[in-house]
Design a protein around this motif. Structure first.
Motif, PDB file in Angstrom:
ATOM      1  N   GLN A  71      61.732 -65.183  34.085  1.00 41.93           N
ATOM      2  CA  GLN A  71      60.423 -65.965  33.497  1.00 41.93           C
ATOM      3  C   GLN A  71      60.897 -66.879  32.245  1.00 41.93           C
ATOM      4  O   GLN A  71      60.231 -67.809  32.129  1.00 41.93           O
ATOM      5  N   PHE A  72      61.912 -66.346  31.648  1.00 43.31           N
ATOM      6  CA  PHE A  72      62.208 -67.343  30.469  1.00 43.31           C
ATOM      7  C   PHE A  72      62.586 -68.725  31.123  1.00 43.31           C
ATOM      8  O   PHE A  72      62.463 -69.839  30.554  1.00 43.31           O
ATOM      9  N   LYS A  73      63.418 -68.501  32.356  1.00 38.05           N
ATOM     10  CA  LYS A  73      63.893 -69.753  32.708  1.00 38.05           C
ATOM     11  C   LYS A  73      62.884 -70.649  33.297  1.00 38.05           C
ATOM     12  O   LYS A  73      63.120 -72.033  32.681  1.00 38.05           O
ATOM     13  N   MET A  77      73.157 -71.912  32.888  1.00 37.92           N
ATOM     14  CA  MET A  77      74.189 -71.713  31.909  1.00 37.92           C
ATOM     15  C   MET A  77      73.527 -71.117  30.502  1.00 37.92           C
ATOM     16  O   MET A  77      73.952 -70.013  30.184  1.00 37.92           O
ATOM     17  N   GLN A  78      72.148 -71.405  30.336  1.00 38.74           N
ATOM     18  CA  GLN A  78      71.543 -70.895  29.229  1.00 38.74           C
ATOM     19  C   GLN A  78      70.823 -69.532  29.549  1.00 38.74           C
ATOM     20  O   GLN A  78      71.168 -68.478  28.624  1.00 38.74           O
ATOM     21  N   THR A  79      70.517 -69.428  30.873  1.00 40.41           N
ATOM     22  CA  THR A  79      70.005 -67.759  31.152  1.00 40.41           C
ATOM     23  C   THR A  79      71.204 -66.880  31.296  1.00 40.41           C
ATOM     24  O   THR A  79      71.263 -65.805  30.826  1.00 40.41           O
ATOM     25  N   ALA A  80      72.541 -67.541  31.481  1.00 37.44           N
ATOM     26  CA  ALA A  80      73.805 -66.620  31.463  1.00 37.44           C
ATOM     27  C   ALA A  80      74.157 -66.356  29.760  1.00 37.44           C
ATOM     28  O   ALA A  80      74.512 -65.050  29.902  1.00 37.44           O
ATOM     29  N   PHE A  81      73.837 -67.139  29.246  1.00 32.70           N
ATOM     30  CA  PHE A  81      74.141 -66.649  27.753  1.00 32.70           C
ATOM     31  C   PHE A  81      73.057 -65.689  27.466  1.00 32.70           C
ATOM     32  O   PHE A  81      73.488 -64.751  26.487  1.00 32.70           O
ATOM     33  N   VAL A  82      71.847 -65.806  27.476  1.00 28.42           N
ATOM     34  CA  VAL A  82      70.987 -64.947  27.540  1.00 28.42           C
ATOM     35  C   VAL A  82      71.253 -63.103  27.889  1.00 28.42           C
ATOM     36  O   VAL A  82      71.341 -62.170  27.213  1.00 28.42           O
ATOM     37  N   GLN A  83      71.828 -63.338  29.174  1.00 28.88           N
ATOM     38  CA  GLN A  83      72.293 -62.269  29.654  1.00 28.88           C
ATOM     39  C   GLN A  83      73.509 -61.405  29.161  1.00 28.88           C
ATOM     40  O   GLN A  83      73.656 -60.433  28.884  1.00 28.88           O
ATOM     41  N   SER A  84      74.303 -62.492  28.922  1.00 31.32           N
ATOM     42  CA  SER A  84      75.641 -61.911  28.245  1.00 31.32           C
ATOM     43  C   SER A  84      75.414 -61.578  26.612  1.00 31.32           C
ATOM     44  O   SER A  84      75.891 -60.446  26.267  1.00 31.32           O
ATOM     45  N   ASP A  87      66.405 -58.369  33.449  1.00 28.25           N
ATOM     46  CA  ASP A  87      66.580 -59.563  34.675  1.00 28.25           C
ATOM     47  C   ASP A  87      65.360 -60.140  35.100  1.00 28.25           C
ATOM     48  O   ASP A  87      65.026 -61.286  35.267  1.00 28.25           O
ATOM     49  N   VAL A  88      64.167 -59.287  35.008  1.00 25.80           N
ATOM     50  CA  VAL A  88      62.759 -60.122  35.311  1.00 25.80           C
ATOM     51  C   VAL A  88      62.395 -61.034  34.128  1.00 25.80           C
ATOM     52  O   VAL A  88      61.830 -62.259  34.404  1.00 25.80           O
ATOM     53  N   LEU A  89      62.673 -60.488  32.793  1.00 27.41           N
ATOM     54  CA  LEU A  89      62.232 -61.548  31.791  1.00 27.41           C
ATOM     55  C   LEU A  89      63.102 -62.920  31.644  1.00 27.41           C
ATOM     56  O   LEU A  89      62.465 -63.683  31.464  1.00 27.41           O
TER      57      LEU A  89
END
Length: 116
Positions: A50-52, A60-67, A45-47
């Motif tokens: 930072q990526f964002k 949407m892109q960060t949701a794809f990373v998480q999923s 979650d922290v990374l």
């Protein structure tokens, strides 16, 4: 004086896989190992935050990373269970640690690319 009292008796494993006593050191080491895995997993979650910021990602892109991160648990669960059934849980843990270490080592060169 009887020398048999100073000898260590090997653990006896029953047919269902249980031991006649609890291996405290191994239990403690496995518990600490799973705690480390949980800490590393919660760093996701922290990374992502930072990526964002660094890669200017949308929600949407960060949701794809998480999923994608959690989809790995779904995809690997059955092959990992078959691997453990074929070998043993000890080899399964050591293999998991090896993949975990490999992923950590791959992170360093990937972080130098600074591309998404």
């Amino acid at each position: 004086m009887d020398n048999t009292s100073s000898k260590k008796v090997a653990w006896v494993e029953s047919p269902d896989g249980y031991l006649d006593r609890t291996p405290v050191l191994q239990f403690a080491m496995t518990s600490v190992l799973f705690a480390f895995w949980a800490i590393a997993s919660s760093l996701n979650d922290v990374l992502i935050t930072q990526f964002k910021a660094v890669f200017e990602l949308s929600d949407m892109q960060t949701a794809f990373v998480q999923s994608a991160f959690y989809a790995g648990y779904f995809i690997i669960a059955i092959p990992a269970s078959l691997f453990i059934k074929k070998t043993s849980y000890k080899i399964g843990i050591m293999t998991g640690l090896a993949f975990f270490a490999l992923g950590c080592f791959i992170f360093f060169p990937a972080s130098r690319l600074v591309t998404y």
